[in-house]
Design an enzyme around this catalytic site. Structure first.
Site, PDB file in Angstrom:
ATOM      1  N   CYS A  99      11.385  17.299  20.401  1.00  0.00           N
ATOM      2  CA  CYS A  99      12.453  17.283  19.597  1.00  0.00           C
ATOM      3  C   CYS A  99      12.362  17.304  18.100  1.00  0.00           C
ATOM      4  O   CYS A  99      12.980  17.991  17.497  1.00  0.00           O
ATOM      5  CB  CYS A  99      13.321  15.696  19.806  1.00  0.00           C
ATOM      6  SG  CYS A  99      12.282  14.448  19.144  1.00  0.00           S
ATOM      7  N   HIS A 128      14.179   9.836  18.258  1.00  0.00           N
ATOM      8  CA  HIS A 128      14.588  11.295  18.948  1.00  0.00           C
ATOM      9  C   HIS A 128      15.513  12.168  17.622  1.00  0.00           C
ATOM     10  O   HIS A 128      16.474  11.492  17.337  1.00  0.00           O
ATOM     11  CB  HIS A 128      15.414  10.968  20.030  1.00  0.00           C
ATOM     12  CG  HIS A 128      16.144  12.278  20.609  1.00  0.00           C
ATOM     13  ND1 HIS A 128      15.425  13.126  20.940  1.00  0.00           N
ATOM     14  CD2 HIS A 128      17.451  12.502  20.871  1.00  0.00           C
ATOM     15  CE1 HIS A 128      16.148  14.355  21.545  1.00  0.00           C
ATOM     16  NE2 HIS A 128      17.310  13.690  21.295  1.00  0.00           N
ATOM     17  N   ASP A 145      22.192  18.802  19.800  1.00  0.00           N
ATOM     18  CA  ASP A 145      20.790  17.941  20.582  1.00  0.00           C
ATOM     19  C   ASP A 145      20.030  19.194  21.126  1.00  0.00           C
ATOM     20  O   ASP A 145      20.062  19.298  22.433  1.00  0.00           O
ATOM     21  CB  ASP A 145      21.165  16.928  21.364  1.00  0.00           C
ATOM     22  CG  ASP A 145      19.751  16.154  21.681  1.00  0.00           C
ATOM     23  OD1 ASP A 145      18.826  16.369  21.271  1.00  0.00           O
ATOM     24  OD2 ASP A 145      20.067  15.259  22.546  1.00  0.00           O
TER      25      ASP A 145
END
Length: 285
Positions: free
Chosen positions: A73, A112, A127
């Site tokens: 991420c 994250h 995302d």
């Protein structure tokens, strides 16, 4: 802020196969997010092999765009944020807690990375670094549902940790913190994060001896109709409406599997190191 002056935008868009409009619209955002999630690879190999992951934009571009490797991420968001900044989008970076296997009473660290992007008078959760989607922006409103990917996603405002409220992304399943038929994938607040904050979280994920990404490799590839994962030496495939399929693989089979199934290229030296580390991991198990 996100070093977009150093971005090779044309090379990135060529990787995605994108030659469309570059104006900061919701349509552009949707198309870019889908192309990124389905094209740019996802893996934790650098953590497992080297306990080091670089977040400078030059290194991220070299790894994800030029060399055909994957990242997680922090790397994906570093790249995508530079793209959005270059295209003129307004956005805020945020940190979330992955809750799969955990719950609000036993939260995991906020490691994250995600983005909240402004478009068409609304804010959208983007995302691109979860690995298993989402493949489109989700409007930041309680009850928003995305059905663009293989599995639906639900966004809710709720208690996320010890009496504190925030946003929770739910996927299909059953969990203590979700409504019937849903389980929490990750939770987050709107507290702004900056590259220096991601550097701290990235160091923990990449180097801490108890980080799950350090103790074994994890690889994902999402397609429009399936999700493939490699967790240490277990290859899994999931399709909507079908039971998951799991298969054990041997260390020497992994480099070819990465290339054939996940589209991740490793050079001869890296492949040899990976096989050795996986063989040692199998022996300890």
């Amino acid at each position: 802020m996100w070093n977009s002056d150093d971005l090779g935008l044309d090379a990135y868009l060529a990787l995605l196969g994108y030659d469309g409009d570059r104006s900061p619209t919701l349509a552009t955002l949707r198309t870019l997010q889908r192309a990124h999630v389905l094209t740019v690879r996802w893996d934790t190999l650098d953590s497992f092999l080297y306990r080091r992951v670089r977040l400078d934009l030059a290194s991220v571009q070299d790894k994800l765009v030029r060399r055909g490797r994957g990242g997680y991420c922090f790397e994906h968001v570093t790249l995508f944020a530079a793209v959005l900044e270059r295209l003129g989008f307004a956005f805020t970076a945020v940190s979330g807690r992955v809750q799969l296997g955990a719950d609000s009473a036993h939260p995991r660290p906020a490691t994250h990375a995600m983005l909240l992007v402004e478009a068409e008078g609304a804010r959208w959760l983007v995302d691109v670094g979860f690995g298993a989607g989402p493949v489109e922006p989700i409007e930041l409103v309680d009850g928003a549902v995305s059905e663009a990917g293989p599995w639906p996603l639900l966004l809710r405002w709720q208690e996320i940790t010890h009496g504190s409220s925030g946003w929770a992304v739910h996927g299909p399943g059953e969990g203590a913190d979700g409504p019937a038929g849903w389980k929490v994938r990750q939770v987050f607040t709107e507290n702004p994060q900056y590259p220096v904050d991601f550097a701290v979280g990235n160091h923990y994920v990449a180097a801490y001896e108890r980080s799950p990404f350090v103790v074994r490799p994890f690889v994902q590839r999402l397609r429009a109709d399936r999700l493939d994962t490699l967790d240490a030496l277990t290859w899994g495939t999931e399709r909507p409406g079908e039971p998951p399929v799991r298969e054990a693989v041997r260390p020497h089979e992994v480099p070819k599997l990465l290339d054939d199934v996940f589209g991740i290229r490793t050079d001869a030296e890296e492949a040899a190191l990976l096989v050795r580390r996986l063989a040692a991991l199998a022996e300890r198990a």
